[in-house]
Design a protein around this motif. Structure first.
Motif, PDB file in Angstrom:
ATOM      1  N   PRO A 154      36.778  49.782  44.272  1.00  0.00           N
ATOM      2  CA  PRO A 154      37.590  49.555  43.079  1.00  0.00           C
ATOM      3  C   PRO A 154      39.084  49.459  43.429  1.00  0.00           C
ATOM      4  CG  PRO A 154      36.529  51.741  43.055  1.00  0.00           C
ATOM      5  CD  PRO A 154      36.320  51.133  44.399  1.00  0.00           C
ATOM      6  N   PRO A 155      39.879  48.785  42.588  1.00  0.00           N
ATOM      7  CA  PRO A 155      41.318  48.723  42.840  1.00  0.00           C
ATOM      8  C   PRO A 155      41.945  50.122  42.830  1.00  0.00           C
ATOM      9  CG  PRO A 155      40.701  47.166  41.127  1.00  0.00           C
ATOM     10  CD  PRO A 155      39.504  48.033  41.386  1.00  0.00           C
ATOM     11  N   ASN A 156      42.853  50.361  43.745  1.00  0.00           N
ATOM     12  CA  ASN A 156      43.645  51.597  43.814  1.00  0.00           C
ATOM     13  C   ASN A 156      42.807  52.854  43.968  1.00  0.00           C
ATOM     14  OD1 ASN A 156      46.080  50.110  43.442  1.00  0.00           O
ATOM     15  ND2 ASN A 156      45.625  50.033  41.257  1.00  0.00           N
ATOM     16  N   GLU A 157      41.601  52.709  44.491  1.00  0.00           N
ATOM     17  CA  GLU A 157      40.738  53.861  44.735  1.00  0.00           C
ATOM     18  C   GLU A 157      40.037  53.688  46.065  1.00  0.00           C
ATOM     19  OE1 GLU A 157      37.991  54.701  41.557  1.00  0.00           O
ATOM     20  OE2 GLU A 157      39.408  54.014  40.041  1.00  0.00           O
ATOM     21  N   ASP A 158      39.542  54.790  46.594  1.00  0.00           N
ATOM     22  CA  ASP A 158      38.747  54.717  47.812  1.00  0.00           C
ATOM     23  C   ASP A 158      37.368  54.158  47.492  1.00  0.00           C
ATOM     24  OD1 ASP A 158      40.737  55.738  49.447  1.00  0.00           O
ATOM     25  OD2 ASP A 158      40.023  57.800  49.290  1.00  0.00           O
ATOM     26  N   GLY A 161      38.544  36.256  39.609  1.00  0.00           N
ATOM     27  CA  GLY A 161      39.430  37.421  39.628  1.00  0.00           C
ATOM     28  C   GLY A 161      40.899  37.084  39.737  1.00  0.00           C
ATOM     29  N   LYS A 162      41.230  36.064  40.511  1.00  0.00           N
ATOM     30  CA  LYS A 162      42.637  35.678  40.692  1.00  0.00           C
ATOM     31  C   LYS A 162      43.187  34.942  39.485  1.00  0.00           C
ATOM     32  CE  LYS A 162      42.391  35.075  45.656  1.00  0.00           C
ATOM     33  NZ  LYS A 162      42.460  34.114  46.754  1.00  0.00           N
ATOM     34  N   THR A 163      42.334  34.182  38.808  1.00  0.00           N
ATOM     35  CA  THR A 163      42.831  33.299  37.757  1.00  0.00           C
ATOM     36  C   THR A 163      42.752  33.877  36.353  1.00  0.00           C
ATOM     37  OG1 THR A 163      40.657  32.225  37.596  1.00  0.00           O
ATOM     38  CG2 THR A 163      42.258  31.242  39.098  1.00  0.00           C
ATOM     39  N   LYS A 164      41.974  34.927  36.159  1.00  0.00           N
ATOM     40  CA  LYS A 164      41.818  35.493  34.813  1.00  0.00           C
ATOM     41  C   LYS A 164      43.079  36.174  34.319  1.00  0.00           C
ATOM     42  CE  LYS A 164      36.845  36.239  34.914  1.00  0.00           C
ATOM     43  NZ  LYS A 164      35.777  37.241  34.964  1.00  0.00           N
ATOM     44  N   GLY A 165      43.852  36.731  35.239  1.00  0.00           N
ATOM     45  CA  GLY A 165      45.091  37.387  34.849  1.00  0.00           C
ATOM     46  C   GLY A 165      44.925  38.798  34.338  1.00  0.00           C
ATOM     47  N   ASN A 166      43.695  39.272  34.193  1.00  0.00           N
ATOM     48  CA  ASN A 166      43.493  40.625  33.672  1.00  0.00           C
ATOM     49  C   ASN A 166      42.982  41.584  34.743  1.00  0.00           C
ATOM     50  OD1 ASN A 166      40.929  39.548  33.938  1.00  0.00           O
ATOM     51  ND2 ASN A 166      40.148  40.439  32.051  1.00  0.00           N
ATOM     52  N   LYS A 167      42.968  41.148  35.992  1.00  0.00           N
ATOM     53  CA  LYS A 167      42.459  41.991  37.076  1.00  0.00           C
ATOM     54  C   LYS A 167      43.597  42.390  37.995  1.00  0.00           C
ATOM     55  CE  LYS A 167      37.860  40.956  36.532  1.00  0.00           C
ATOM     56  NZ  LYS A 167      36.574  40.943  37.151  1.00  0.00           N
ATOM     57  N   LYS A 168      43.537  43.639  38.438  1.00  0.00           N
ATOM     58  CA  LYS A 168      44.534  44.144  39.380  1.00  0.00           C
ATOM     59  C   LYS A 168      44.198  43.668  40.786  1.00  0.00           C
ATOM     60  CE  LYS A 168      45.387  48.469  36.965  1.00  0.00           C
ATOM     61  NZ  LYS A 168      45.337  49.928  37.081  1.00  0.00           N
ATOM     62  N   ILE A 169      45.254  43.465  41.583  1.00  0.00           N
ATOM     63  CA  ILE A 169      45.018  43.158  42.986  1.00  0.00           C
ATOM     64  C   ILE A 169      44.342  44.379  43.606  1.00  0.00           C
ATOM     65  CG2 ILE A 169      47.272  43.950  43.811  1.00  0.00           C
ATOM     66  CD1 ILE A 169      47.145  41.535  45.773  1.00  0.00           C
ATOM     67  N   ASN A 170      43.337  44.128  44.396  1.00  0.00           N
ATOM     68  CA  ASN A 170      42.569  45.218  44.970  1.00  0.00           C
ATOM     69  C   ASN A 170      42.922  45.413  46.436  1.00  0.00           C
ATOM     70  OD1 ASN A 170      40.621  46.981  45.941  1.00  0.00           O
ATOM     71  ND2 ASN A 170      39.007  46.162  44.673  1.00  0.00           N
ATOM     72  N   ARG A 171      42.562  44.485  47.262  1.00  0.00           N
ATOM     73  CA  ARG A 171      42.821  44.609  48.692  1.00  0.00           C
ATOM     74  C   ARG A 171      43.346  43.292  49.228  1.00  0.00           C
ATOM     75  NH1 ARG A 171      41.185  49.135  47.149  1.00  0.00           N
ATOM     76  NH2 ARG A 171      40.159  50.644  48.498  1.00  0.00           N
ATOM     77  N   LEU A 172      44.218  43.385  50.236  1.00  0.00           N
ATOM     78  CA  LEU A 172      44.686  42.212  50.954  1.00  0.00           C
ATOM     79  C   LEU A 172      43.758  41.956  52.123  1.00  0.00           C
ATOM     80  CD1 LEU A 172      48.500  42.989  51.118  1.00  0.00           C
ATOM     81  CD2 LEU A 172      47.303  41.514  49.481  1.00  0.00           C
ATOM     82  N   GLY A 175      40.333  42.763  41.400  1.00  0.00           N
ATOM     83  CA  GLY A 175      39.242  43.434  40.706  1.00  0.00           C
ATOM     84  C   GLY A 175      38.302  44.145  41.676  1.00  0.00           C
ATOM     85  N   THR A 176      37.341  44.834  41.100  1.00  0.00           N
ATOM     86  CA  THR A 176      36.354  45.564  41.897  1.00  0.00           C
ATOM     87  C   THR A 176      35.473  44.586  42.664  1.00  0.00           C
ATOM     88  OG1 THR A 176      36.325  47.412  40.355  1.00  0.00           O
ATOM     89  CG2 THR A 176      34.388  47.161  41.771  1.00  0.00           C
ATOM     90  N   ARG A 188      44.330  50.285  52.307  1.00  0.00           N
ATOM     91  CA  ARG A 188      44.465  49.286  51.248  1.00  0.00           C
ATOM     92  C   ARG A 188      44.368  47.852  51.733  1.00  0.00           C
ATOM     93  NH1 ARG A 188      42.581  52.720  48.468  1.00  0.00           N
ATOM     94  NH2 ARG A 188      43.863  54.172  47.334  1.00  0.00           N
ATOM     95  N   ASN A 189      44.294  47.615  53.048  1.00  0.00           N
ATOM     96  CA  ASN A 189      44.212  46.251  53.576  1.00  0.00           C
ATOM     97  C   ASN A 189      42.914  46.063  54.330  1.00  0.00           C
ATOM     98  OD1 ASN A 189      46.697  45.563  52.588  1.00  0.00           O
ATOM     99  ND2 ASN A 189      47.769  46.131  54.448  1.00  0.00           N
ATOM    100  N   VAL A 190      42.423  44.853  54.307  1.00  0.00           N
ATOM    101  CA  VAL A 190      41.215  44.481  55.033  1.00  0.00           C
ATOM    102  C   VAL A 190      41.662  43.840  56.341  1.00  0.00           C
ATOM    103  CG1 VAL A 190      39.162  43.052  55.031  1.00  0.00           C
ATOM    104  CG2 VAL A 190      40.000  44.010  52.884  1.00  0.00           C
TER     105      VAL A 190
END
Length: 121
Positions: A18-22, A62-73, A87-88, A117-119
């Motif tokens: 999930p975004p911002n979580e382990d 996920g990128k285009t909806k605008g309602n999802k948080k960036i999760n991982r790079l 998003g998740t 936080r990065n891949v």
């Protein structure tokens, strides 16, 4: 090939990110509807590892909806950002074109990898 327990149970062991979580391990349904529920949208497969160890399954919009948080790079080995997942998402194993459960060792590896936080590719 899927093992017999997976075929009978219809479940997959994956790592949810999930975004911002382990990340954490979870058994999810092996059907399309269950996978779409986990990512909150239509699924898209991202293969950042290149070694066959697993794939990321995310929301294709996920990128285009605008309602999802960036999760991982997603970064190359030098640390250069090459993409991002919003998003998740979850990590699953593959056998050809089919999703399969991650092994216990893979679960441990991906949970450890996504504490950061990065891949890394």
């Amino acid at each position: 090939m899927k093992n017999q327990a997976e075929q009978k149970s219809g479940m997959l062991t994956v790592v949810i990110v999930p975004p911002n979580e382990d990340a954490y391990a979870k058994a999810i349904g092996a059907d399309l509807a269950s996978m779409q529920k986990e990512v909150d949208g239509y699924i898209e497969v991202v293969k950042p590892y290149g070694d066959g160890s697993g794939v990321c399954v995310c929301d294709e919009g996920g990128k285009t909806k605008g309602n999802k948080k960036i999760n991982r790079l997603i970064c190359d080995k030098r640390g250069n950002v090459i993409d991002a997942i919003f998003g998740t998402f979850f990590v699953a194993g593959t056998d050809g074109e089919e999703f399969v459960s991650l092994t216990p060792k893979q679960v441990e590896q991906f949970i450890k990898r996504y504490r950061r936080r990065n891949v890394e590719v």
